[in-house]
Design a protein around this motif. Sequence first.
Motif, PDB file in Angstrom:
ATOM      1  N   THR A  26       0.726  -1.354  -0.003  1.00 49.07           N
ATOM      2  CA  THR A  26       0.050  -0.105  -0.139  1.00 49.07           C
ATOM      3  C   THR A  26       0.878   1.077   0.029  1.00 49.07           C
ATOM      4  N   ARG A  27       0.320   2.386  -0.104  1.00 48.15           N
ATOM      5  CA  ARG A  27       0.994   3.543  -0.015  1.00 48.15           C
ATOM      6  C   ARG A  27       1.724   3.924   1.388  1.00 48.15           C
ATOM      7  N   ASP A  28       1.010   3.477   2.226  1.00 47.34           N
ATOM      8  CA  ASP A  28       1.735   3.661   3.457  1.00 47.34           C
ATOM      9  C   ASP A  28       3.161   2.682   3.716  1.00 47.34           C
ATOM     10  N   TYR A  29       2.993   1.495   3.248  1.00 46.66           N
ATOM     11  CA  TYR A  29       4.146   0.648   3.174  1.00 46.66           C
ATOM     12  C   TYR A  29       5.312   1.113   2.161  1.00 46.66           C
ATOM     13  N   ARG A  30       5.036   1.637   1.242  1.00 46.95           N
ATOM     14  CA  ARG A  30       5.672   2.037   0.033  1.00 46.95           C
ATOM     15  C   ARG A  30       6.618   3.166   0.707  1.00 46.95           C
ATOM     16  N   PHE A  31       6.042   3.994   1.469  1.00 50.95           N
ATOM     17  CA  PHE A  31       6.167   5.283   2.054  1.00 50.95           C
ATOM     18  C   PHE A  31       7.670   4.932   2.933  1.00 50.95           C
ATOM     19  N   PHE A  32       7.162   4.085   3.750  1.00 51.03           N
ATOM     20  CA  PHE A  32       8.071   3.146   4.835  1.00 51.03           C
ATOM     21  C   PHE A  32       9.240   2.541   4.047  1.00 51.03           C
ATOM     22  N   ALA A  33       8.956   1.864   3.102  1.00 46.88           N
ATOM     23  CA  ALA A  33       9.968   1.072   2.438  1.00 46.88           C
ATOM     24  C   ALA A  33      11.162   1.959   1.545  1.00 46.88           C
ATOM     25  N   ARG A  34      10.717   3.093   1.064  1.00 45.49           N
ATOM     26  CA  ARG A  34      11.565   4.083   0.651  1.00 45.49           C
ATOM     27  C   ARG A  34      12.543   4.772   1.408  1.00 45.49           C
ATOM     28  N   LEU A  35      12.263   4.852   2.722  1.00 48.24           N
ATOM     29  CA  LEU A  35      13.083   5.328   3.538  1.00 48.24           C
ATOM     30  C   LEU A  35      14.465   4.305   3.750  1.00 48.24           C
ATOM     31  N   GLY A  94      10.072 -10.194  -2.933  1.00 42.13           N
ATOM     32  CA  GLY A  94       8.720 -10.239  -2.508  1.00 42.13           C
ATOM     33  C   GLY A  94       8.670 -10.230  -1.049  1.00 42.13           C
ATOM     34  N   ARG A  95       7.939 -11.349  -0.346  1.00 42.29           N
ATOM     35  CA  ARG A  95       7.438 -11.191   1.033  1.00 42.29           C
ATOM     36  C   ARG A  95       8.393 -10.819   1.976  1.00 42.29           C
ATOM     37  N   GLU A  96       9.959 -11.143   1.770  1.00 38.53           N
ATOM     38  CA  GLU A  96      10.944 -11.045   2.532  1.00 38.53           C
ATOM     39  C   GLU A  96      11.144  -9.493   2.956  1.00 38.53           C
ATOM     40  N   ALA A  97      10.907  -8.619   1.759  1.00 32.73           N
ATOM     41  CA  ALA A  97      10.903  -7.188   1.926  1.00 32.73           C
ATOM     42  C   ALA A  97       9.975  -6.744   2.756  1.00 32.73           C
ATOM     43  N   TYR A  98       8.918  -7.395   2.939  1.00 35.84           N
ATOM     44  CA  TYR A  98       7.754  -6.937   3.915  1.00 35.84           C
ATOM     45  C   TYR A  98       8.256  -7.385   5.326  1.00 35.84           C
ATOM     46  N   HIS A  99       8.490  -8.569   5.432  1.00 34.41           N
ATOM     47  CA  HIS A  99       8.677  -9.071   6.871  1.00 34.41           C
ATOM     48  C   HIS A  99       9.902  -8.734   7.593  1.00 34.41           C
ATOM     49  N   ASN A 100      10.760  -8.387   6.725  1.00 30.66           N
ATOM     50  CA  ASN A 100      12.084  -7.913   7.096  1.00 30.66           C
ATOM     51  C   ASN A 100      12.745  -6.707   6.299  1.00 30.66           C
ATOM     52  N   PRO A 101      11.950  -5.554   6.429  1.00 32.11           N
ATOM     53  CA  PRO A 101      12.475  -4.483   5.429  1.00 32.11           C
ATOM     54  C   PRO A 101      13.671  -3.795   5.544  1.00 32.11           C
ATOM     55  N   TYR A 102      14.474  -4.402   6.726  1.00 32.99           N
ATOM     56  CA  TYR A 102      15.703  -3.629   6.610  1.00 32.99           C
ATOM     57  C   TYR A 102      16.445  -4.467   5.565  1.00 32.99           C
ATOM     58  N   ILE A 142      -1.513   1.692   9.653  1.00 34.52           N
ATOM     59  CA  ILE A 142      -0.172   2.200   9.208  1.00 34.52           C
ATOM     60  C   ILE A 142       0.870   1.163   9.979  1.00 34.52           C
ATOM     61  N   SER A 143       0.569   1.083  11.088  1.00 36.36           N
ATOM     62  CA  SER A 143       1.676   0.391  12.190  1.00 36.36           C
ATOM     63  C   SER A 143       1.721  -1.003  11.742  1.00 36.36           C
ATOM     64  N   ARG A 144       0.996  -1.554  11.138  1.00 41.95           N
ATOM     65  CA  ARG A 144       1.114  -2.903  10.684  1.00 41.95           C
ATOM     66  C   ARG A 144       2.227  -3.064   9.616  1.00 41.95           C
ATOM     67  N   HIS A 145       2.494  -2.089   8.856  1.00 35.22           N
ATOM     68  CA  HIS A 145       3.524  -2.157   7.927  1.00 35.22           C
ATOM     69  C   HIS A 145       4.721  -1.948   8.637  1.00 35.22           C
ATOM     70  N   ILE A 146       5.072  -1.764   9.692  1.00 35.38           N
ATOM     71  CA  ILE A 146       6.398  -1.509  10.235  1.00 35.38           C
ATOM     72  C   ILE A 146       6.947  -2.405  11.438  1.00 35.38           C
ATOM     73  N   LEU A 147       6.103  -3.680  11.749  1.00 36.95           N
ATOM     74  CA  LEU A 147       6.018  -4.788  12.489  1.00 36.95           C
ATOM     75  C   LEU A 147       7.579  -5.146  12.374  1.00 36.95           C
ATOM     76  N   GLY A 148       7.974  -5.254  11.109  1.00 40.77           N
ATOM     77  CA  GLY A 148       9.196  -6.154  10.944  1.00 40.77           C
ATOM     78  C   GLY A 148      10.761  -5.277  11.061  1.00 40.77           C
ATOM     79  N   TRP A 152       8.356  -5.569  20.394  1.00 35.07           N
ATOM     80  CA  TRP A 152       8.094  -4.357  19.305  1.00 35.07           C
ATOM     81  C   TRP A 152       6.711  -4.621  18.552  1.00 35.07           C
ATOM     82  N   ARG A 153       6.647  -6.029  18.079  1.00 36.27           N
ATOM     83  CA  ARG A 153       5.637  -6.399  17.288  1.00 36.27           C
ATOM     84  C   ARG A 153       4.403  -6.517  18.177  1.00 36.27           C
ATOM     85  N   GLN A 154       4.532  -6.997  19.585  1.00 40.58           N
ATOM     86  CA  GLN A 154       3.260  -7.136  20.345  1.00 40.58           C
ATOM     87  C   GLN A 154       2.657  -5.818  20.568  1.00 40.58           C
TER      88      GLN A 154
END
Length: 339
Positions: A21-30, A231-239, A279-285, A296-298
């Motif tokens: 989503t746009r919220d994840y994409r903003f986060f990922a771009r950082l 794919g999914r690794e970029a979401y679960h482990n964005p670093y 929004i926060s669901r996208h930054i859990l990882g 942190w996730r909890q």
Amino acid sequence: MTALQSLQPRISVAPMMDWTTRDYRFFARLFNPNIIMYTEMVTTGAIIHGDAKRHLDFNHQEHPIVLQLGGSNPQDLATCSKMAQDWGYDEVNLNVGCPSDRVQNNKIGACLMAEPDLVAECIAEMRNAVDIPVTVKHRIGIDDMQTYEEMLHFVDTVAKTGCNNFIVHARIALLQGLSPKENRDVPPLRYEDVYRLKQERPNLLIEINGGIKTLAETQEHLKHVDGVMIGREAYHNPYLLAELGQLWNLEAPDRFDIMAQMMPYIAKRMQEGAPLSIISRHILGLFQNLPGARKWRQALSGGNAKTLKDVETALINIQEAMQRTEDYLKENQGDLVSN
């Protein structure tokens, strides 16, 4: 070749429904300025007959960004491609890889691999409508169409339109008998088919997708193809996106600095009426594999965080957990070495 297509290597985050989503994409771009972002797949009907602004709006910080379209009507795809260009997207991509029942019933996604002439007609109309690049994301095969030669025929047919960029998910899709989730894991990965495609069609830009989780794996694939889609690794482990910055000799950002940039964005979105949980669901990882990551996730999941103060408290707690671990390692370094 456009500035985006000349970006080497081409590393992207795959379009993922409900995730990119746009919220994840903003986060990922950082994490990395050079990663190519994809929207979730958006159907032509949703854009033409629905709320186009809701589906097409994005933050300017998200560039470079690609709109992925789902559809099989050439004129509708051309219309949506022109809208994407006018909206400011850097590329448009046609989905020929999604295996879900919903898209099959609407002649969208992986089932289109069985109709290369139709896909070519769609791509030709899209290319005629815009100046930005038009690309195709597809599987290596579907159902009874599983050979390399059949995939090559599909690519060659579409490439005759002038399309030169193909993102290949290195698994077949079994449209009958497997769920969309199973189609992401059960069919074996056949990376060698994608490598061979690049070898035999060196004039094409070939990117590989499927099961890629590390910088080392990415570097290995780049010996054979032009780009890698995570794919999914970029979401679960964005670093991981920050670690991939080594491909361009970028300095890895600090996780807490990323959150310092993220906090004003979260505040703005909440002022617009978005619930914090959206929004926060996208930054859990963010702190995946680090001390305190579970807490942190909890702290942020399940509606536990309701205000920005809750997020700030979670950040303080994980910083303290990381400091305690660092202090422990320093104090016991001698014992650890001797053991």
